[in-house]
Motif scaffolding. Structure first.
Motif, PDB file in Angstrom:
ATOM      1  N   ASN A   1      38.314  26.656  31.222  1.00  0.00           N
ATOM      2  CA  ASN A   1      37.396  26.493  31.300  1.00  0.00           C
ATOM      3  C   ASN A   1      35.810  26.935  31.790  1.00  0.00           C
ATOM      4  O   ASN A   1      35.017  26.870  32.740  1.00  0.00           O
ATOM      5  N   TYR A   2      36.345  28.620  32.020  1.00  0.00           N
ATOM      6  CA  TYR A   2      35.298  29.805  31.637  1.00  0.00           C
ATOM      7  C   TYR A   2      35.222  30.604  30.434  1.00  0.00           C
ATOM      8  O   TYR A   2      35.871  29.930  29.265  1.00  0.00           O
ATOM      9  N   ARG A   3      33.490  30.568  30.502  1.00  0.00           N
ATOM     10  CA  ARG A   3      32.819  30.864  28.930  1.00  0.00           C
ATOM     11  C   ARG A   3      32.256  33.141  29.825  1.00  0.00           C
ATOM     12  O   ARG A   3      32.034  32.782  31.038  1.00  0.00           O
ATOM     13  N   PRO A   4      32.246  33.861  29.182  1.00  0.00           N
ATOM     14  CA  PRO A   4      32.335  34.994  29.591  1.00  0.00           C
ATOM     15  C   PRO A   4      30.562  35.439  29.160  1.00  0.00           C
ATOM     16  O   PRO A   4      30.814  35.117  28.425  1.00  0.00           O
ATOM     17  N   VAL A   5      30.133  36.249  30.631  1.00  0.00           N
ATOM     18  CA  VAL A   5      28.992  36.611  29.720  1.00  0.00           C
ATOM     19  C   VAL A   5      29.102  38.046  30.264  1.00  0.00           C
ATOM     20  O   VAL A   5      29.562  38.503  31.371  1.00  0.00           O
ATOM     21  N   SER A   6      28.330  38.932  29.479  1.00  0.00           N
ATOM     22  CA  SER A   6      28.371  40.216  29.728  1.00  0.00           C
ATOM     23  C   SER A   6      27.061  40.954  29.732  1.00  0.00           C
ATOM     24  O   SER A   6      26.085  40.118  29.033  1.00  0.00           O
ATOM     25  N   LEU A   7      26.833  42.290  30.426  1.00  0.00           N
ATOM     26  CA  LEU A   7      25.335  42.400  31.003  1.00  0.00           C
ATOM     27  C   LEU A   7      25.613  43.862  29.890  1.00  0.00           C
ATOM     28  O   LEU A   7      26.710  44.603  31.301  1.00  0.00           O
ATOM     29  N   THR A   8      25.698  44.513  29.062  1.00  0.00           N
ATOM     30  CA  THR A   8      25.306  45.430  28.252  1.00  0.00           C
ATOM     31  C   THR A   8      24.280  46.831  28.983  1.00  0.00           C
ATOM     32  O   THR A   8      24.008  46.404  29.522  1.00  0.00           O
ATOM     33  N   SER A   9      24.862  47.823  28.367  1.00  0.00           N
ATOM     34  CA  SER A   9      23.570  48.705  28.695  1.00  0.00           C
ATOM     35  C   SER A   9      22.705  48.755  28.155  1.00  0.00           C
ATOM     36  O   SER A   9      21.961  48.142  27.294  1.00  0.00           O
ATOM     37  N   VAL A  10      21.221  49.466  28.450  1.00  0.00           N
ATOM     38  CA  VAL A  10      19.974  48.993  28.218  1.00  0.00           C
ATOM     39  C   VAL A  10      19.313  49.416  26.607  1.00  0.00           C
ATOM     40  O   VAL A  10      19.392  48.438  25.815  1.00  0.00           O
TER      41      VAL A  10
ATOM     42  N   VAL B   1      28.320  45.475  18.062  1.00  0.00           N
ATOM     43  CA  VAL B   1      29.016  45.321  17.802  1.00  0.00           C
ATOM     44  C   VAL B   1      29.440  44.237  17.521  1.00  0.00           C
ATOM     45  O   VAL B   1      29.174  42.774  17.649  1.00  0.00           O
ATOM     46  N   ASP B   2      30.655  44.705  16.590  1.00  0.00           N
ATOM     47  CA  ASP B   2      30.990  43.552  15.624  1.00  0.00           C
ATOM     48  C   ASP B   2      32.568  43.869  15.206  1.00  0.00           C
ATOM     49  O   ASP B   2      32.522  44.588  14.351  1.00  0.00           O
ATOM     50  N   ALA B   3      33.456  44.311  16.332  1.00  0.00           N
ATOM     51  CA  ALA B   3      34.866  44.155  16.279  1.00  0.00           C
ATOM     52  C   ALA B   3      34.651  46.229  15.916  1.00  0.00           C
ATOM     53  O   ALA B   3      35.409  46.770  15.366  1.00  0.00           O
ATOM     54  N   GLY B   4      34.279  46.604  16.848  1.00  0.00           N
ATOM     55  CA  GLY B   4      33.900  48.235  16.292  1.00  0.00           C
ATOM     56  C   GLY B   4      32.268  48.344  15.017  1.00  0.00           C
ATOM     57  O   GLY B   4      32.367  49.193  15.234  1.00  0.00           O
ATOM     58  N   LYS B   5      32.358  47.320  14.625  1.00  0.00           N
ATOM     59  CA  LYS B   5      31.164  47.856  13.887  1.00  0.00           C
ATOM     60  C   LYS B   5      29.539  47.342  13.351  1.00  0.00           C
ATOM     61  O   LYS B   5      29.805  47.310  13.960  1.00  0.00           O
ATOM     62  N   ALA B   6      29.400  48.804  12.781  1.00  0.00           N
ATOM     63  CA  ALA B   6      27.750  48.093  12.592  1.00  0.00           C
ATOM     64  C   ALA B   6      28.214  46.796  11.650  1.00  0.00           C
ATOM     65  O   ALA B   6      28.929  46.189  10.693  1.00  0.00           O
ATOM     66  N   VAL B   7      26.891  45.953  12.207  1.00  0.00           N
ATOM     67  CA  VAL B   7      26.129  44.816  11.655  1.00  0.00           C
ATOM     68  C   VAL B   7      25.356  44.916  10.572  1.00  0.00           C
ATOM     69  O   VAL B   7      24.230  45.845  11.157  1.00  0.00           O
ATOM     70  N   ASP B   8      24.440  44.032  10.070  1.00  0.00           N
ATOM     71  CA  ASP B   8      23.220  44.371   9.153  1.00  0.00           C
ATOM     72  C   ASP B   8      21.334  43.862  10.442  1.00  0.00           C
ATOM     73  O   ASP B   8      20.925  44.128   9.448  1.00  0.00           O
TER      74      ASP B   8
ATOM     75  N   TRP C   1      24.552  53.308  12.310  1.00  0.00           N
ATOM     76  CA  TRP C   1      24.037  52.072  10.887  1.00  0.00           C
ATOM     77  C   TRP C   1      25.113  52.973   9.675  1.00  0.00           C
ATOM     78  O   TRP C   1      25.891  52.320   8.924  1.00  0.00           O
ATOM     79  N   LEU C   2      25.102  53.989   9.485  1.00  0.00           N
ATOM     80  CA  LEU C   2      25.446  54.840   7.955  1.00  0.00           C
ATOM     81  C   LEU C   2      26.862  55.344   8.844  1.00  0.00           C
ATOM     82  O   LEU C   2      27.583  55.131   7.128  1.00  0.00           O
ATOM     83  N   THR C   3      27.326  55.303   9.607  1.00  0.00           N
ATOM     84  CA  THR C   3      28.699  55.720   9.822  1.00  0.00           C
ATOM     85  C   THR C   3      30.018  54.515  10.438  1.00  0.00           C
ATOM     86  O   THR C   3      30.887  54.533  10.595  1.00  0.00           O
ATOM     87  N   ASP C   4      28.489  53.369  10.793  1.00  0.00           N
ATOM     88  CA  ASP C   4      29.479  52.512  11.399  1.00  0.00           C
ATOM     89  C   ASP C   4      30.367  52.323  13.133  1.00  0.00           C
ATOM     90  O   ASP C   4      31.199  51.971  13.137  1.00  0.00           O
ATOM     91  N   GLU C   5      29.817  53.035  13.328  1.00  0.00           N
ATOM     92  CA  GLU C   5      30.476  53.978  14.773  1.00  0.00           C
ATOM     93  C   GLU C   5      29.260  53.955  15.985  1.00  0.00           C
ATOM     94  O   GLU C   5      27.830  53.587  15.281  1.00  0.00           O
ATOM     95  N   VAL C   6      29.548  53.447  17.193  1.00  0.00           N
ATOM     96  CA  VAL C   6      28.770  52.943  18.124  1.00  0.00           C
ATOM     97  C   VAL C   6      29.140  53.484  18.995  1.00  0.00           C
ATOM     98  O   VAL C   6      30.289  54.133  19.390  1.00  0.00           O
ATOM     99  N   PRO C   7      28.483  54.429  19.909  1.00  0.00           N
ATOM    100  CA  PRO C   7      28.439  55.320  21.317  1.00  0.00           C
ATOM    101  C   PRO C   7      29.577  54.304  22.479  1.00  0.00           C
ATOM    102  O   PRO C   7      28.721  53.515  22.441  1.00  0.00           O
ATOM    103  N   ASP C   8      30.767  55.048  22.391  1.00  0.00           N
ATOM    104  CA  ASP C   8      31.412  54.314  23.622  1.00  0.00           C
ATOM    105  C   ASP C   8      30.291  53.688  24.930  1.00  0.00           C
ATOM    106  O   ASP C   8      30.940  52.502  25.287  1.00  0.00           O
ATOM    107  N   ASP C   9      29.642  54.384  25.308  1.00  0.00           N
ATOM    108  CA  ASP C   9      29.038  54.065  26.363  1.00  0.00           C
ATOM    109  C   ASP C   9      28.771  52.567  26.307  1.00  0.00           C
ATOM    110  O   ASP C   9      27.959  51.527  26.891  1.00  0.00           O
ATOM    111  N   TRP C  10      27.877  52.085  25.034  1.00  0.00           N
ATOM    112  CA  TRP C  10      27.253  51.288  24.750  1.00  0.00           C
ATOM    113  C   TRP C  10      27.996  49.921  24.169  1.00  0.00           C
ATOM    114  O   TRP C  10      27.610  48.914  24.354  1.00  0.00           O
TER     115      TRP C  10
END
Length: 236
Positions: free
Chosen positions: A184-193, A201-208, A156-165
């Motif tokens: 005619n398709y929509r994507p569904v993604s499952l991330t790490s725990v 994730v919001d274009a690679g930046k933290a959100v509130d 949250w402080l650095t606006d960075e997210v671990p790459d694996d996440w």
């Protein structure tokens, strides 16, 4: 009216004039009402990879091209209490993204609300299958709470997210229209725990806003971690 999503039974049925159908990650179940006293010799059922036909006493009840392919030699039918025929089909594609929106092509379709509940159900099944990851976090809740709280705070402080996440398994889910049109398709993604536990994730930046994954937010599996996070002042 189809019954609402019932997590305990795991059934999200789609009603039809002859009965109902529902699905799991691996199988499609079809329940057909027949006249009381029906005998097995009165039933004619053909199950092929993309086609199904069912007739009772010479009267056709169900016939057509299936929504998707199935494993032919694993399809079965049974006559229960001489008043209902249960057909079980095994999906060829058993990924959470393969949610049938109708039983046959352009016939016996689930309405949008039921489709959404079906997709939620299949996604939940996948989460449950990968439950060992959540069990590890539960067993190590006290040990993980402090380092995770530090990672989240730094994110949250650095606006960075671990790459694996940021990595996820993305599966296209057919909405409607021709299957050959990518639109005619929509994507569904499952991330790490850890990635599922917070929206960062919001274009690679933290959100509130931080929130627990909607399908697991109040799971008993995660509650020990949540309790530990409170002690780390991560949660309000």
């Amino acid at each position: 009216m189809s019954a609402p999503f019932e997590e305990r039974s795991g059934v999200v049925p789609c009603g039809t004039p002859w009965g109902r159908w529902y699905q799991t990650l691996e199988e499609v179940f079809i329940e057909v009402r027949v006249p009381p006293g029906t005998r097995a010799k009165d039933v004619r059922c053909s199950l092929r990879s993309r086609h199904i036909s069912l007739a009772v006493c010479g009267q056709e009840l169900l016939q057509g091209k299936l929504f998707d392919s199935t494993v032919t030699d694993e399809g079965t039918w049974t006559l229960e209490d001489r008043q209902m025929i249960r057909i079980v089909l095994t999906k060829t594609n058993r990924d959470a993204g393969n949610c049938w929106t109708s039983l046959l092509e352009n016939e016996y379709a689930a309405d949008p609300w039921v489709q959404d509940q079906m997709q939620r159900k299949l996604t939940l099944e996948r989460f449950q299958r990968e439950g060992y990851k959540f069990r590890v976090m539960r067993e190590l809740a006290d040990e993980l709470a402090k380092p995770l709280s530090i990672i989240y705070q730094q994110s949250w402080l650095t606006d960075e997210v671990p790459d694996d996440w940021k990595l996820a398994n993305v599966t296209p889910i057919h909405k409607n229209g021709g299957k050959d049109d990518p639109g005619n398709y929509r994507p569904v993604s499952l991330t790490s725990v850890p990635g599922q536990l917070t929206c960062l994730v919001d274009a690679g930046k933290a959100v509130d806003v931080v929130y627990l994954d909607s399908s697991m937010a109040f799971s008993k599996t995660l509650s020990p971690i949540a309790d530990s996070w409170k002690s780390c002042q991560l949660m309000a």
